[in-house]
Design an enzyme around this catalytic site. Structure first.
Site, PDB file in Angstrom:
ATOM      1  N   GLY A 154       0.720  -1.148  -0.001  1.00 15.56           N
ATOM      2  CA  GLY A 154       0.085   0.022  -0.077  1.00 15.56           C
ATOM      3  C   GLY A 154       0.792   1.246  -0.085  1.00 15.56           C
ATOM      4  N   GLU A 160       4.013  -4.100  13.801  1.00 17.90           N
ATOM      5  CA  GLU A 160       4.546  -3.592  12.505  1.00 17.90           C
ATOM      6  C   GLU A 160       5.266  -1.931  12.904  1.00 17.90           C
ATOM      7  OE1 GLU A 160       2.566  -4.268   8.370  1.00 17.90           O
ATOM      8  OE2 GLU A 160       1.772  -2.272   8.920  1.00 17.90           O
TER       9      GLU A 160
END
Length: 300
Positions: free
Chosen positions: A179, A247
């Protein structure tokens, strides 16, 4: 530097790997600004790289969490992994689950194994995500250092569609998030709250990396997962949680400890997204699912 079972490969071997990774793509960046490979289809010779590493015979471990309803994804992950994940290499799938009885029986090639480990259930999907660093740290400390040379961390809700092999091996290997690989760094969803240990200010950063696939040499992976686990625990003590849990901490670590190899989004695409022209091969793809149904807290 390339290590197998704690030994540095000979210089001629390293030179051969480097030549095998020379870029033949002009439509994408094939090297980072700190001069390590950025791997795409067409930038490596799979025959050469496999021959080099198979001769060294490394032990590859992959750690996945299959907690709650996520056990439904095990069959597809494992069966497709047997077709495409380090085919011809020694591989052990370490499955951490709260439902051992739901782990399917899979026909494995010689030299490949499954190790099932018990973990407690979770009330929030965020806790499942954050626990990956904990279980990886504990596993390496207790026994994995005796059983593996390289470790990959992967999300179970995905399928292998094409080769994932020795071209991915390095001290620390990161994967560009699909993304954000075409956006500027101030658009990256880094943790922007200065109270979190994962904080990255605007104006800093190289890439945004996914936490759904990454790996490396076991010693280096241990430093990484222990760092992320400890920093997330500090956040808990301070009453904060990073925007994207592990993350966020992973991206903070990679900012100051650069990956020695970066993989293109071929190595983790998504069934939700159309495939652009620069992605010539989808190697792994995350599956479409109803998050509200599979996550313990309804996806919230």
């Amino acid at each position: 530097m390339i290590f197998i079972q704690g030994k540095l490969l000979p210089a001629f071997t390293i030179k051969a790997i480097g030549s095998a990774e020379k870029a033949s793509r002009t439509d994408v960046n094939t090297v980072t600004n700190w001069n390590v490979p950025l791997v795409w289809e067409g930038t490596f010779d799979p025959v050469v790289i496999d021959a080099i590493y198979k001769n060294a015979n490394p032990r590859i471990a992959v750690l996945v969490l299959a907690v709650g309803k996520y056990t439904r994804f095990l069959k597809g992950f494992l069966e497709s992994g047997e077709k495409y994940f380090f085919v011809g290499f020694r591989v052990t799938y370490y499955i951490f689950t709260d439902k051992k009885h739901e782990v399917p029986n899979i026909n494995l090639a010689p030299g490949r194994n499954i190790s099932i480990q018990d973990v407690p259930s979770a009330k929030r999907w965020q806790d499942v995500v954050l626990s990956k660093m904990k279980w990886a740290t504990v596993t390496i400390e207790k026994w994995l250092y005796k059983e593996a040379d390289y470790l990959f961390m992967m999300d179970i809700d995905s399928i292998f569609h094409n080769r994932f092999g020795a071209e991915t091996l390095s001290r620390l290997t990161a994967v560009l998030h699909r993304g954000y690989y075409k956006t500027n760094r101030d658009s990256f969803p880094y943790e922007r709250g200065p109270k979190s240990q994962a904080y990255i200010p605007y104006g800093e950063g190289d890439y945004y990396y996914t936490a759904a696939v990454w790996g490396g040499y076991l010693e280096d992976m241990y430093k990484l997962v222990k760092y992320c686990f400890e920093k997330s625990q500090e956040d808990v003590k301070n009453g904060v949680e990073a925007a994207w849990q592990e993350e966020s901490h992973l991206n903070k670590y990679f900012l100051y400890n650069k990956p020695t190899k970066v993989l293109s989004p071929e190595y983790l695409w998504s069934d939700y997204d159309t495939v652009p022209n620069d992605i010539r091969v989808v190697r792994i793809s995350q599956l479409i699912k109803n998050y509200a149904e599979v996550r313990p807290n309804g996806g919230q």
